[in-house]
Design an enzyme around this catalytic site. Sequence first.
Site, PDB file in Angstrom:
ATOM      1  N   ARG A 121       0.692  -0.993   0.004  1.00  0.00           N
ATOM      2  CA  ARG A 121       0.283   0.217   0.188  1.00  0.00           C
ATOM      3  C   ARG A 121       0.917   1.527   0.254  1.00  0.00           C
ATOM      4  O   ARG A 121       0.539   2.036  -0.909  1.00  0.00           O
ATOM      5  CB  ARG A 121      -0.817  -0.089   1.040  1.00  0.00           C
ATOM      6  CG  ARG A 121      -1.628  -0.910   1.233  1.00  0.00           C
ATOM      7  CD  ARG A 121      -3.074  -0.854   2.126  1.00  0.00           C
ATOM      8  NE  ARG A 121      -2.693  -1.110   3.256  1.00  0.00           N
ATOM      9  CZ  ARG A 121      -2.320  -2.381   4.129  1.00  0.00           C
ATOM     10  NH1 ARG A 121      -2.809  -3.113   3.087  1.00  0.00           N
ATOM     11  NH2 ARG A 121      -2.272  -2.274   5.519  1.00  0.00           N
ATOM     12  N   LYS A 143     -12.652  14.679   4.245  1.00  0.00           N
ATOM     13  CA  LYS A 143     -14.479  14.389   3.937  1.00  0.00           C
ATOM     14  C   LYS A 143     -14.305  13.503   4.375  1.00  0.00           C
ATOM     15  O   LYS A 143     -13.909  12.933   5.234  1.00  0.00           O
ATOM     16  CB  LYS A 143     -12.928  13.385   2.941  1.00  0.00           C
ATOM     17  CG  LYS A 143     -14.452  13.141   1.712  1.00  0.00           C
ATOM     18  CD  LYS A 143     -14.150  11.720   0.984  1.00  0.00           C
ATOM     19  CE  LYS A 143     -14.101  10.281   0.917  1.00  0.00           C
ATOM     20  NZ  LYS A 143     -13.896   9.510   0.543  1.00  0.00           N
ATOM     21  N   GLU A 153     -19.982  15.393   1.369  1.00  0.00           N
ATOM     22  CA  GLU A 153     -19.456  13.991   0.408  1.00  0.00           C
ATOM     23  C   GLU A 153     -21.419  12.879   0.308  1.00  0.00           C
ATOM     24  O   GLU A 153     -21.791  12.214   1.015  1.00  0.00           O
ATOM     25  CB  GLU A 153     -18.921  13.168   0.153  1.00  0.00           C
ATOM     26  CG  GLU A 153     -18.856  12.245  -0.939  1.00  0.00           C
ATOM     27  CD  GLU A 153     -17.867  10.886  -1.280  1.00  0.00           C
ATOM     28  OE1 GLU A 153     -16.896  11.194  -0.593  1.00  0.00           O
ATOM     29  OE2 GLU A 153     -17.711  10.152  -2.473  1.00  0.00           O
ATOM     30  N   LYS A 204     -18.924  17.681  -2.583  1.00  0.00           N
ATOM     31  CA  LYS A 204     -18.453  16.420  -3.562  1.00  0.00           C
ATOM     32  C   LYS A 204     -19.462  15.337  -3.240  1.00  0.00           C
ATOM     33  O   LYS A 204     -19.997  14.507  -3.310  1.00  0.00           O
ATOM     34  CB  LYS A 204     -17.621  15.833  -2.581  1.00  0.00           C
ATOM     35  CG  LYS A 204     -17.120  14.285  -3.132  1.00  0.00           C
ATOM     36  CD  LYS A 204     -15.344  13.947  -2.404  1.00  0.00           C
ATOM     37  CE  LYS A 204     -15.106  12.595  -3.433  1.00  0.00           C
ATOM     38  NZ  LYS A 204     -13.965  11.895  -3.836  1.00  0.00           N
TER      39      LYS A 204
HETATM   40  P1  13P Z   1     -14.812   7.217  -6.617  1.00  0.00           P
HETATM   41  O1  13P Z   1     -14.201   9.052  -7.753  1.00  0.00           O
HETATM   42  O2  13P Z   1     -13.943   6.065  -6.970  1.00  0.00           O
HETATM   43  O3  13P Z   1     -16.299   7.347  -6.368  1.00  0.00           O
HETATM   44  O4  13P Z   1     -13.911   8.011  -5.256  1.00  0.00           O
HETATM   45  C1  13P Z   1     -14.361   8.873  -4.429  1.00  0.00           C
HETATM   46  C2  13P Z   1     -14.474   9.178  -3.371  1.00  0.00           C
HETATM   47  O5  13P Z   1     -13.400   9.518  -2.118  1.00  0.00           O
HETATM   48  C3  13P Z   1     -15.589   7.641  -2.688  1.00  0.00           C
HETATM   49  O6  13P Z   1     -15.321   8.542  -1.312  1.00  0.00           O
END
Ligand code: 13P
Length: 339
Positions: free
Chosen positions: A46, A136, A177, A219
Site C-alpha cells: 500500500r 472528507k 460528500e 463533493k
Molecule cells: P470515486 O471517484 O472512486 O467515486 O471515489 C471518490 C471518493 O472519494 C468516494 O468517497
Amino acid sequence: MDLDTLRANAQALVAPGKGILAADESGGTIKKRFDAIKVESTEENRRAYRELLFSTPGISDHVSGVILFDETIRQSDRDGTPFPKLLADQGIIPGIKVDTGAKPLAGADGETVTEGLDGLRERLEEYHALGARFAKWRATYTITDEIPSRYCYEANAHALARYAALCQEAGIVPIVEPEVLMEGSHSIERASDVTAEAQAALFQELHRNRVLFEGVLLKPNMVLSGYDAKSQAADEEVAQRTIRCFRWTVPAAVPGIVFLSGGQTDEQATSRLNEMNMLGPHPWELSFSYGRALQAPVLKVWKGDAANVAAAQAAFTHRARMNGAARDGSYTAAMEKAA
Ligand code: 13P
C-alpha cells in the site's frame, strides 16, 4: 477560527486546471482494488503504491490536493519523507478521510448513516498537526421506489454538518460528500430529485450548524441514470440536469463543487465534467475529486511490479491532464488518442 485561511485553502483546492486525487481507500477498499490486479494488500505494498502516485513528476500541474487514509497520512516515501510533507513540498494540499463508514440506519431498512463524530475534535487536532488542511466525510443514499426516506436525508445531513463545523473550528476545510448511488434501475429524473433533496437537507443543516459556506467544498455525484435503467442519458443531458439541480440547491458562496466518479468509466467522468464546464460560467468552480477515475488505469499498468512504476506514473499523468483540461471545457476525445 481563521476564515481567511479556510477560504484560501478551499479556493486553492479548486484552482484553475486542477482537481483532487482521492487516495483515501480504507483497508477493505484498497484490498478490493489490489485483488483485481492480484497484488497482496500488505502495508508495504500500500505504501509503495501511494508513493508511486505522490511522486509522479509534474503531477502538481493538475492535482491541487490529495485525500489520504489514516494509515497513509502516517507513512513515508522510501527516503523517509512523510507523505504529507512530500505533497506539501510540491504545493499539493494534504487531506484526510475522517468518517468511519456508512452503517445501517436503525429502523430504516436498506438505508445507512455515516459514523465518526465521537472523538472527532481530538482526531482533527492530530490530523492538523500531521499536515492535513482539508477533510472528507461521505454519506451514501440508495435509490429504490421507497427510499431514501426523509429520516435518512436528515440523519446524514446532521452528521455531515456536525463534522463540517468541527473541521472549520480546527482550521480544516470540510468536503461534504452526499453520494447518491448509481445502483438501481431508476431514471435520471428520479436521480435528480433525490440529489436535490439530499443537498437541500444538507445545506439547511450546514447553515443551522453555523458552517461558513466560503470555507466548504461539496463533493457530489453527477445526476445519472441508474446502472440498470432501460436507457442511459447522454453526457450532454447528464451535464444539463446536474447543473440545473445544483443551481437550485447549492449556495453561490460555496467556492467549488468537486465531483466523485462513483463507477463511471475514466473517460465518462472526464467527458461529463468537460460538458458541464462548457455550459459555464457557473457560480462555483466545477472540478473533480476522483478516486477510481484517476487510479483505475494506474493500477492496471502497475500490477505491483516496480519495473512498471514509470509507465504507471505516465498513465496517471495522462488521466490528470485530461481532467485538468475538462476544468475549462477544453477536453476532446481526440486528446485520449494523441497520448
Ligand atoms: P470515486 O471517484 O472512486 O467515486 O471515489 C471518490 C471518493 O472519494 C468516494 O468517497
